[in-house]
Motif scaffolding. Structure first.
Motif, PDB file in Angstrom:
ATOM      1  N   LYS A   2     -17.759   7.730   3.851  1.00  0.00           N
ATOM      2  CA  LYS A   2     -17.522   8.979   3.119  1.00  0.00           C
ATOM      3  C   LYS A   2     -16.436   9.760   3.845  1.00  0.00           C
ATOM      4  N   TYR A   3     -15.455  10.187   3.091  1.00  0.00           N
ATOM      5  CA  TYR A   3     -14.302  10.864   3.665  1.00  0.00           C
ATOM      6  C   TYR A   3     -13.932  12.086   2.837  1.00  0.00           C
ATOM      7  N   LEU A   4     -13.297  13.035   3.495  1.00  0.00           N
ATOM      8  CA  LEU A   4     -12.552  14.086   2.824  1.00  0.00           C
ATOM      9  C   LEU A   4     -11.092  13.809   3.126  1.00  0.00           C
ATOM     10  N   ALA A   5     -10.248  13.955   2.125  1.00  0.00           N
ATOM     11  CA  ALA A   5      -8.834  13.662   2.322  1.00  0.00           C
ATOM     12  C   ALA A   5      -7.994  14.700   1.608  1.00  0.00           C
ATOM     13  N   ILE A   6      -6.813  14.907   2.149  1.00  0.00           N
ATOM     14  CA  ILE A   6      -5.807  15.742   1.482  1.00  0.00           C
ATOM     15  C   ILE A   6      -4.717  14.797   1.025  1.00  0.00           C
ATOM     16  N   ALA A   7      -4.467  14.798  -0.277  1.00  0.00           N
ATOM     17  CA  ALA A   7      -3.464  13.907  -0.858  1.00  0.00           C
ATOM     18  C   ALA A   7      -2.318  14.738  -1.425  1.00  0.00           C
ATOM     19  N   GLU A   8      -1.110  14.260  -1.209  1.00  0.00           N
ATOM     20  CA  GLU A   8       0.070  14.867  -1.808  1.00  0.00           C
ATOM     21  C   GLU A   8       0.479  13.979  -2.981  1.00  0.00           C
ATOM     22  N   ILE A   9       0.471  14.577  -4.165  1.00  0.00           N
ATOM     23  CA  ILE A   9       0.847  13.850  -5.375  1.00  0.00           C
ATOM     24  C   ILE A   9       1.887  14.690  -6.092  1.00  0.00           C
ATOM     25  N   THR A  10       3.085  14.181  -6.198  1.00  0.00           N
ATOM     26  CA  THR A  10       4.246  14.869  -6.806  1.00  0.00           C
ATOM     27  C   THR A  10       4.360  16.307  -6.318  1.00  0.00           C
ATOM     28  N   ASN A  11       4.393  16.459  -4.989  1.00  0.00           N
ATOM     29  CA  ASN A  11       4.601  17.744  -4.305  1.00  0.00           C
ATOM     30  C   ASN A  11       3.484  18.753  -4.537  1.00  0.00           C
ATOM     31  N   LYS A  12       2.318  18.319  -4.944  1.00  0.00           N
ATOM     32  CA  LYS A  12       1.122  19.168  -5.023  1.00  0.00           C
ATOM     33  C   LYS A  12       0.062  18.535  -4.139  1.00  0.00           C
ATOM     34  N   TYR A  13      -0.788  19.381  -3.560  1.00  0.00           N
ATOM     35  CA  TYR A  13      -1.803  18.906  -2.635  1.00  0.00           C
ATOM     36  C   TYR A  13      -3.190  19.046  -3.256  1.00  0.00           C
ATOM     37  N   TYR A  14      -4.034  18.019  -3.023  1.00  0.00           N
ATOM     38  CA  TYR A  14      -5.378  17.984  -3.575  1.00  0.00           C
ATOM     39  C   TYR A  14      -6.362  17.624  -2.476  1.00  0.00           C
ATOM     40  N   LEU A  15      -7.554  18.263  -2.508  1.00  0.00           N
ATOM     41  CA  LEU A  15      -8.648  17.904  -1.629  1.00  0.00           C
ATOM     42  C   LEU A  15      -9.506  16.888  -2.361  1.00  0.00           C
ATOM     43  N   LEU A  16      -9.683  15.709  -1.759  1.00  0.00           N
ATOM     44  CA  LEU A  16     -10.406  14.613  -2.397  1.00  0.00           C
ATOM     45  C   LEU A  16     -11.670  14.290  -1.615  1.00  0.00           C
ATOM     46  N   SER A  24       0.801  -1.214   0.000  1.00  0.00           N
ATOM     47  CA  SER A  24       0.000   0.000   0.000  1.00  0.00           C
ATOM     48  C   SER A  24       0.841   1.273   0.000  1.00  0.00           C
ATOM     49  N   SER A  25       2.151   1.179   0.057  1.00  0.00           N
ATOM     50  CA  SER A  25       2.983   2.372   0.048  1.00  0.00           C
ATOM     51  C   SER A  25       3.272   2.809  -1.383  1.00  0.00           C
ATOM     52  N   SER A  26       3.524   4.108  -1.530  1.00  0.00           N
ATOM     53  CA  SER A  26       3.768   4.661  -2.850  1.00  0.00           C
ATOM     54  C   SER A  26       4.895   5.682  -2.765  1.00  0.00           C
ATOM     55  N   ARG A  27       5.660   5.774  -3.830  1.00  0.00           N
ATOM     56  CA  ARG A  27       6.746   6.752  -3.859  1.00  0.00           C
ATOM     57  C   ARG A  27       6.252   8.136  -4.259  1.00  0.00           C
ATOM     58  N   TYR A  28       5.129   8.234  -4.964  1.00  0.00           N
ATOM     59  CA  TYR A  28       4.694   9.498  -5.524  1.00  0.00           C
ATOM     60  C   TYR A  28       3.403  10.040  -4.920  1.00  0.00           C
ATOM     61  N   MET A  29       2.684   9.234  -4.138  1.00  0.00           N
ATOM     62  CA  MET A  29       1.420   9.676  -3.558  1.00  0.00           C
ATOM     63  C   MET A  29       1.396   9.381  -2.064  1.00  0.00           C
ATOM     64  N   ASN A  30       0.709  10.275  -1.332  1.00  0.00           N
ATOM     65  CA  ASN A  30       0.606  10.117   0.111  1.00  0.00           C
ATOM     66  C   ASN A  30      -0.677  10.800   0.583  1.00  0.00           C
ATOM     67  N   ILE A  31      -1.457  10.118   1.430  1.00  0.00           N
ATOM     68  CA  ILE A  31      -2.607  10.748   2.062  1.00  0.00           C
ATOM     69  C   ILE A  31      -2.091  11.481   3.295  1.00  0.00           C
ATOM     70  N   VAL A  32      -2.189  12.804   3.271  1.00  0.00           N
ATOM     71  CA  VAL A  32      -1.656  13.632   4.347  1.00  0.00           C
ATOM     72  C   VAL A  32      -2.607  13.651   5.535  1.00  0.00           C
ATOM     73  N   ASP A  33      -3.910  13.790   5.253  1.00  0.00           N
ATOM     74  CA  ASP A  33      -4.898  13.856   6.315  1.00  0.00           C
ATOM     75  C   ASP A  33      -6.219  13.347   5.775  1.00  0.00           C
ATOM     76  N   ARG A  34      -7.073  12.865   6.706  1.00  0.00           N
ATOM     77  CA  ARG A  34      -8.367  12.322   6.296  1.00  0.00           C
ATOM     78  C   ARG A  34      -9.349  12.529   7.428  1.00  0.00           C
ATOM     79  N   ILE A  35     -10.606  12.846   7.071  1.00  0.00           N
ATOM     80  CA  ILE A  35     -11.649  13.015   8.068  1.00  0.00           C
ATOM     81  C   ILE A  35     -12.912  12.323   7.577  1.00  0.00           C
ATOM     82  N   VAL A  36     -13.605  11.654   8.494  1.00  0.00           N
ATOM     83  CA  VAL A  36     -14.846  10.961   8.166  1.00  0.00           C
ATOM     84  C   VAL A  36     -15.977  11.983   8.207  1.00  0.00           C
TER      85      VAL A  36
END
Length: 97
Positions: free
Chosen positions: A43-57, A26-38
């Protein structure tokens, strides 16, 4: 009695071995879930770091959607995080009252 101890031993080390294999998968070199809330059941909201950019998912059972790219998002450093109290200090706080 020896059989029960043997089964417990196998169960302990078997689950420990399986957990290391799933963590590697489950580990990845290019993606990381920084934070997550139920926000609801499955149903979740998550902040993902993908290649040094952050996205709200938004994450549900059926899909994952990018809500917004977070251009000005910065991670909090460890010293900026609120102090987490340990169990003993919480118990002592309530026992004093």
């Amino acid at each position: 009695m020896a059989g029960i101890i043997f089964v417990l031993f196998l169960t302990y080390y078997g689950t420990k071995w399986i957990s290391t294999k799933t963590n590697l998968a489950s580990s990845s070199r290019y993606m990381n879930i920084v934070d997550r809330i139920v926000i609801g059941q499955n149903k979740y909201l998550a902040i993902a770091e993908i290649t040094n950019k952050y996205y709200l998912l938004s994450i549900t059972e059926k899909d994952v959607n990018i809500i917004k790219e977070l251009d000005d998002f910065q991670l909090k450093h460890e010293e900026e995080k609120t102090e987490v109290m340990d169990f003993n200090s919480i118990i002592n706080k309530f026992l004093k009252k």
